[in-house]
Design a protein around this motif. Structure first.
Motif, PDB file in Angstrom:
ATOM      1  N   UNK A  31       0.790  -1.167   0.041  1.00 29.83           N
ATOM      2  CA  UNK A  31      -0.089  -0.203  -0.065  1.00 29.83           C
ATOM      3  C   UNK A  31       0.925   1.200  -0.038  1.00 29.83           C
ATOM      4  N   UNK A  32       0.427   2.194  -0.696  1.00 25.25           N
ATOM      5  CA  UNK A  32       1.177   3.416  -0.824  1.00 25.25           C
ATOM      6  C   UNK A  32       0.424   4.576  -0.276  1.00 25.25           C
ATOM      7  N   UNK A  33       1.084   5.665   0.558  1.00 26.42           N
ATOM      8  CA  UNK A  33       0.546   6.625   1.332  1.00 26.42           C
ATOM      9  C   UNK A  33       1.503   7.959   1.118  1.00 26.42           C
ATOM     10  N   UNK A  34       0.913   8.970   1.748  1.00 19.75           N
ATOM     11  CA  UNK A  34       1.581  10.270   1.506  1.00 19.75           C
ATOM     12  C   UNK A  34       2.284  10.431   2.853  1.00 19.75           C
ATOM     13  N   UNK A  35       3.770  10.460   2.704  1.00 19.53           N
ATOM     14  CA  UNK A  35       4.697  10.633   3.881  1.00 19.53           C
ATOM     15  C   UNK A  35       4.147  11.833   4.683  1.00 19.53           C
ATOM     16  N   UNK A  36       4.045  11.676   6.060  1.00 20.92           N
ATOM     17  CA  UNK A  36       3.760  12.630   7.237  1.00 20.92           C
ATOM     18  C   UNK A  36       2.286  12.835   7.125  1.00 20.92           C
ATOM     19  N   UNK A  37       1.468  12.240   6.213  1.00 18.75           N
ATOM     20  CA  UNK A  37       0.047  12.493   6.323  1.00 18.75           C
ATOM     21  C   UNK A  37      -0.673  11.754   7.437  1.00 18.75           C
TER      22      UNK A  37
END
Length: 251
Positions: free
Chosen positions: A144-150
């Motif tokens: 799974x990919x996500x936005x760093x720091x979000x």
């Protein structure tokens, strides 16, 4: 002893009086920081630095009107990365950052104005993906990919997932299409808007796992009177239908 007590009380009174004047100072100006987070806030030229009129988006339009109605001065800058501007708002009096999720672990860190808009948390997959999920535990077997720091990335870590993070959330749309990740943990409608900007459509939601409301987060030392004025202005805008009109104009 009595004289020292009077001096101490007098000093306290001076501090309190100065604080009261700061709360009603018509020249008080809030330093607002934001990031590229379409469709809520974005640089018109698409770059990672912009100021004032070179920034638009749902939240930007709402915040501008809110400060105008409240009669509070401000400056507006869009910067990168998110971690940096979040830290500035956390540490510097007179600073604020938007939009950000109002989470329990953040509640005591800021003074809040909102909600400005919703942000559902979803797992997106390619349109032809066979993946079907009932909960986050089932997502652990996939990349799974996500936005760093979000906040979404932080939530996944808390739930035992190990998301592959990117410095720009739209990079995850490309990774998804390239097969570098199986799932994209992002916000809705933000994720679909970002994918569209990259020429990517047809993504499907395989899990809607949480929901957050997005707010303006102000440094804890922000005068309460300013916070109250901004909240009252936003409440009035929502009652008039202004907030819904702005949302509908972008989506």
């Amino acid at each position: 002893m009595f004289k020292r007590l009077l001096l101490a009380l007098g000093g306290t009174l001076v501090v309190l009086t100065a604080a009261a004047r700061a709360e009603v100072d018509p020249d008080y100006s809030v330093v607002l920081l934001t990031e590229n987070f379409p469709p809520y806030n974005m640089a018109i030229n698409g770059k990672n630095f912009a100021q004032e009129d070179n920034i638009d988006g749902i939240a930007v339009d709402i915040v501008r009107e809110m400060f105008k109605r409240a009669g509070v001065k401000y400056s507006l800058t869009l910067r990168f990365p998110w971690d940096r501007i979040y830290k500035l708002a956390l540490e510097k009096p007179g600073y604020g950052v938007f939009v950000t999720a109002r989470l329990p672990e953040r509640e005591q860190l800021f003074k809040w104005v909102g909600p400005i808009g919703p942000d559902d948390w979803v797992m997106l997959a390619k349109g032809d993906s066979p993946i079907s999920l009932n909960n986050l535990d089932e997502a652990k077997q996939y990349k799974a990919g996500a936005y760093k720091g979000d906040a979404i990335a932080e939530h996944l870590l808390e739930k035992g997932l190990q998301p592959l993070t990117a410095l720009r959330d739209q990079e995850n749309a490309k990774k998804l299409m390239a097969g570098q990740i199986d799932l994209w943990a992002t916000g809705d409608p933000a994720g679909r808007y970002l994918a569209k900007q990259e020429g990517i459509s047809g993504l499907k939601t395989v899990l809607r796992f949480d929901s957050a409301e997005l707010y303006l987060a102000l440094n804890k030392e922000m005068p309460d009177e300013i916070v109250a004025k901004l909240q009252a202005a936003l409440d009035q805008m929502r009652a008039e239908g202004f907030v819904d009109d702005i949302l509908n104009s972008y989506l």
